[in-house]
Design a protein around this motif. Structure first.
Motif, PDB file in Angstrom:
ATOM      1  N   ARG A 275      -6.183   6.170   9.296  1.00  0.00           N
ATOM      2  CA  ARG A 275      -5.007   5.627   8.624  1.00  0.00           C
ATOM      3  C   ARG A 275      -3.951   6.701   8.447  1.00  0.00           C
ATOM      4  O   ARG A 275      -4.265   7.862   8.171  1.00  0.00           O
ATOM      5  N   ILE A 276      -2.726   6.274   8.591  1.00  0.00           N
ATOM      6  CA  ILE A 276      -1.621   7.167   8.279  1.00  0.00           C
ATOM      7  C   ILE A 276      -1.523   7.318   6.765  1.00  0.00           C
ATOM      8  O   ILE A 276      -1.306   8.398   6.241  1.00  0.00           O
ATOM      9  N   LYS A 277      -1.710   6.220   6.084  1.00  0.00           N
ATOM     10  CA  LYS A 277      -1.610   6.238   4.633  1.00  0.00           C
ATOM     11  C   LYS A 277      -2.775   7.021   4.052  1.00  0.00           C
ATOM     12  O   LYS A 277      -3.894   6.956   4.530  1.00  0.00           O
ATOM     13  N   ASP A 278      -2.510   7.732   3.023  1.00  0.00           N
ATOM     14  CA  ASP A 278      -3.536   8.552   2.393  1.00  0.00           C
ATOM     15  C   ASP A 278      -4.253   7.718   1.330  1.00  0.00           C
ATOM     16  O   ASP A 278      -3.883   7.714   0.159  1.00  0.00           O
ATOM     17  N   ILE A 279      -5.268   6.995   1.766  1.00  0.00           N
ATOM     18  CA  ILE A 279      -5.981   6.119   0.851  1.00  0.00           C
ATOM     19  C   ILE A 279      -7.478   6.321   0.994  1.00  0.00           C
ATOM     20  O   ILE A 279      -7.963   6.905   1.964  1.00  0.00           O
ATOM     21  N   ILE A 280      -8.210   5.841  -0.003  1.00  0.00           N
ATOM     22  CA  ILE A 280      -9.661   5.814   0.030  1.00  0.00           C
ATOM     23  C   ILE A 280     -10.074   4.366   0.217  1.00  0.00           C
ATOM     24  O   ILE A 280      -9.660   3.491  -0.540  1.00  0.00           O
ATOM     25  N   ASN A 281     -10.880   4.099   1.242  1.00  0.00           N
ATOM     26  CA  ASN A 281     -11.344   2.750   1.522  1.00  0.00           C
ATOM     27  C   ASN A 281     -12.765   2.628   0.979  1.00  0.00           C
ATOM     28  O   ASN A 281     -13.740   2.935   1.652  1.00  0.00           O
ATOM     29  N   ARG A 282     -12.859   2.208  -0.273  1.00  0.00           N
ATOM     30  CA  ARG A 282     -14.156   2.132  -0.950  1.00  0.00           C
ATOM     31  C   ARG A 282     -14.637   0.684  -0.958  1.00  0.00           C
ATOM     32  O   ARG A 282     -14.117  -0.151  -1.661  1.00  0.00           O
ATOM     33  N   SER A 283     -15.639   0.406  -0.126  1.00  0.00           N
ATOM     34  CA  SER A 283     -16.195  -0.952  -0.023  1.00  0.00           C
ATOM     35  C   SER A 283     -15.118  -1.988   0.260  1.00  0.00           C
ATOM     36  O   SER A 283     -15.169  -3.116  -0.225  1.00  0.00           O
ATOM     37  N   GLY A 284     -14.140  -1.591   1.062  1.00  0.00           N
ATOM     38  CA  GLY A 284     -13.081  -2.525   1.422  1.00  0.00           C
ATOM     39  C   GLY A 284     -11.897  -2.523   0.491  1.00  0.00           C
ATOM     40  O   GLY A 284     -10.868  -3.094   0.801  1.00  0.00           O
ATOM     41  N   GLU A 285     -12.017  -1.884  -0.685  1.00  0.00           N
ATOM     42  CA  GLU A 285     -10.905  -1.801  -1.625  1.00  0.00           C
ATOM     43  C   GLU A 285     -10.120  -0.515  -1.352  1.00  0.00           C
ATOM     44  O   GLU A 285     -10.702   0.568  -1.265  1.00  0.00           O
ATOM     45  N   LYS A 286      -8.817  -0.645  -1.190  1.00  0.00           N
ATOM     46  CA  LYS A 286      -7.972   0.499  -0.898  1.00  0.00           C
ATOM     47  C   LYS A 286      -7.514   1.151  -2.198  1.00  0.00           C
ATOM     48  O   LYS A 286      -6.909   0.503  -3.041  1.00  0.00           O
ATOM     49  N   ILE A 287      -7.809   2.438  -2.330  1.00  0.00           N
ATOM     50  CA  ILE A 287      -7.490   3.173  -3.559  1.00  0.00           C
ATOM     51  C   ILE A 287      -6.516   4.287  -3.226  1.00  0.00           C
ATOM     52  O   ILE A 287      -6.750   5.087  -2.322  1.00  0.00           O
ATOM     53  N   SER A 288      -5.429   4.336  -3.957  1.00  0.00           N
ATOM     54  CA  SER A 288      -4.399   5.340  -3.713  1.00  0.00           C
ATOM     55  C   SER A 288      -4.830   6.697  -4.266  1.00  0.00           C
ATOM     56  O   SER A 288      -5.082   6.836  -5.468  1.00  0.00           O
ATOM     57  N   THR A 289      -4.879   7.698  -3.407  1.00  0.00           N
ATOM     58  CA  THR A 289      -5.171   9.048  -3.895  1.00  0.00           C
ATOM     59  C   THR A 289      -4.012   9.558  -4.747  1.00  0.00           C
ATOM     60  O   THR A 289      -4.223  10.274  -5.725  1.00  0.00           O
ATOM     61  N   HIS A 290      -2.814   9.163  -4.389  1.00  0.00           N
ATOM     62  CA  HIS A 290      -1.634   9.579  -5.149  1.00  0.00           C
ATOM     63  C   HIS A 290      -1.722   9.074  -6.589  1.00  0.00           C
ATOM     64  O   HIS A 290      -1.411   9.795  -7.539  1.00  0.00           O
TER      65      HIS A 290
END
Length: 557
Positions: free
Chosen positions: A434-449
């Motif tokens: 991903r270009i976006k800086d996210i965490i994909n936890r069990s399908g849920e996208k979590i913003s590191t920012h």
């Protein structure tokens, strides 16, 4: 609520002319199913079973009560409900009164919920009482103090002194005259927004994607066609009904099919396996942890699931070996790639080459169009990684915050996904990052920012960087690298307590904390997150940027 963005006019005309947009509303299919299959079971919620006629009747009564309480066409009605028959009734009641349904995922707390209710200008919210140890009524009572447009909170649990109304009492308050008033309302325009669904926080704040009746109906019609579904199928849904997967599989698909859905709220693999076996479940869509748990339960019991025709898996990285083994034990497993903005972009079915199901993220599901962009206005060559762009009849109309649309969509209607992928020579697509800086936890996208912003307020923290690290259970986990004042330790429990007090959902709390003496940076002072990510994936071989970094304390779950 009218769209703030709409497909290119030529696309809309094209979708209608080809029959992809059927110009039918979601509530049309509820009435149709109730007329065709009145006594057939529609919802299985533990011991509670509702027929299609039950759902049509109860949703109409609730719609009448909501209209009597001031809900009008275009008003946003939010619900943060568990997987339950009540959630199904609520969803369709909103559409019957021509409102906009706004499901909110259950993990969100005051900060996220307050943002959504405020931006959407929610008029009515429906919530549980205390669910999984959290008092939703108290949270919404506090939110009402600063959200004057939130006129009514309705609870599916026992009403407390929070001022919430009781759902059952509200439904029972509908008189024949009130019901006839709602029946007499003009039908919604199929191009009207009927669903406001927020992404799982890929930026500092979640983004509200707008879907119309046409986009939602096409999405579910596409699943029926792709996987050959009919009224003999039984859908199993453990995904939250307030997530895009649950909105489709639990709230919409059964009414187009005339087939029942089995709901599971709290995930437990053994319970899931029992439900699949006892209810003869045949179709399900969920993320990797659900698939792994169901497989392990079946292997442990030494059973197979002969009723299962398809398990569609998406939302997190899926090992090839898991797909292969699950297909052997459970039934045909295939990957699916999509998002809140466009739920079904690529997948495969049993008529496709098994390689597409097990070794790729599938083929493009026509009539959706997919381009892997080279970043210079052209398509990337086969095997070359680029950004995934797509457009199709189930692509959302845009975002509630219209200022986001110009960046998110091209001039000819393609959605810029921010995902990186390549096509192979056989037409399979491979999502690689991903270009976006996210965490994909069990399908849920979590913003590191988002997490960084909150945790940077901790009095012991001077610098912080959060990245996605691998996790065998959830696919990815949040890994926080912190520089602390005077090199003091910072434990997971301290971080959990701090973020909880700030109203952050627990799923956003990092599961690994590394206290470091410094963070790797460029000459200009920018943190080199790629080095942190690389280190989490192979701690035995530190990248050059990490060799000068000393980790004084590590805490992990």
């Amino acid at each position: 609520m009218r769209p703030t963005h709409s497909p290119h006019p030529d696309l809309a005309e094209q979708y209608r002319a080809a029959g992809h947009w059927r110009d039918r509303t979601v509530d049309h299919f509820v009435e149709r199913a109730a007329a065709l299959y009145p006594d057939a079971v529609a919802i299985i919620d533990g011991d509670r079973r509702l027929t299609f006629a039950d759902v049509e009747r109860e949703s109409l009564r609730l719609a009448a009560a909501l209209y009597d309480r001031g809900v009008r066409p275009g008003d946003v009605v939010s619900f943060q409900l568990p997987n339950s028959a009540d959630a199904v009734i609520v969803f369709h009641a909103i559409h019957r009164v021509r409102g906009v349904a706004n499901p909110i995922v259950p993990i969100y707390r005051e900060r996220e919920v307050g943002f959504i209710l405020g931006q959407a200008r929610t008029k009515v919210a429906l919530v549980p009482g205390t669910h999984r140890g959290f008092d939703h009524q108290a949270m919404y009572a506090a939110l009402r103090q600063r959200l004057p447009h939130l006129e009514l909170v309705v609870t599916t649990g026992a009403a407390s002194d929070s001022g919430a109304a009781d759902l059952r009492s509200l439904i029972d308050s509908a008189t024949p005259e009130m019901i006839e008033t709602v029946r007499a309302l003009p039908r919604a325009d199929p191009d009207d927004v009927c669903l406001l669904l927020y992404t799982s926080g890929t930026t500092a704040d979640p983004k509200g994607a707008l879907h119309s009746h046409n986009t939602l109906v096409f999405e579910n019609s596409s699943m029926i066609e792709t996987f050959g579904l009919d009224e003999r199928d039984v859908v199993f849904n453990p995904s939250p009904v307030t997530h895009v997967t649950g909105v489709n599989c639990a709230l919409t698909l059964p009414f187009l099919l005339g087939a029942p859905v089995v709901l599971q709220d709290v995930w437990d693999p053994e319970t899931a396996l029992t439900s699949v076996l006892e209810e003869n479940a045949s179709f399900m869509i969920f993320a990797t942890p659900f698939l792994r748990g169901l497989l392990e339960a079946a292997i442990s019991r030494g059973v197979r699931t002969p009723s299962v025709r398809y398990i569609i898996c998406g939302g997190a990285d899926i090992p090839d070996s898991l797909v292969t083994r699950a297909t052997e034990v459970l039934g045909t497993v295939t990957r699916m790639y999509g998002a809140t903005e466009g739920p079904s972009v690529t997948s495969a079915n049993r008529s496709d080459d098994p390689y597409l199901r097990t070794g790729t993220d599938g083929r493009v599901l026509a009539p959706t169009e997919v381009v892997v962009s080279d970043g210079a206005g052209s398509s990337a060559a086969t095997g070359v990684v680029g950004e995934v762009l797509w457009r199709g009849p189930d692509t959302c109309l845009g975002y509630l915050d219209a200022s986001l649309n110009d960046e998110a969509f091209t001039g000819d209607g393609f959605f810029r996904s921010g995902d990186l992928a390549y096509f192979d020579a056989r037409g399979g697509i491979h999502i690689v990052g991903r270009i976006k800086d996210i965490i994909n936890r069990s399908g849920e996208k979590i913003s590191t920012h988002d997490v960084e912003n909150e945790l940077s307020e901790h009095p012991a923290v001077t610098e912080i960087a959060v990245v996605a690290g691998p996790d065998p259970r959830t696919g990815e986990r949040g890994c926080a690298f912190v520089v602390t004042r005077d090199a003091v330790d910072l434990t997971l429990e301290e971080v959990r307590e701090f973020l909880s007090a700030r109203g952050i959902a627990m799923q956003k709390v990092p599961e690994s904390i590394f206290v470091v003496d410094s963070l790797p940076k460029t000459a200009s002072g920018k943190i080199q997150k790629f080095a942190l990510r690389d280190w989490t994936r192979d701690r035995t071989t530190a990248p050059p940027q990490m060799q000068a970094v000393t980790i004084s304390a590590a805490h992990e779950r």
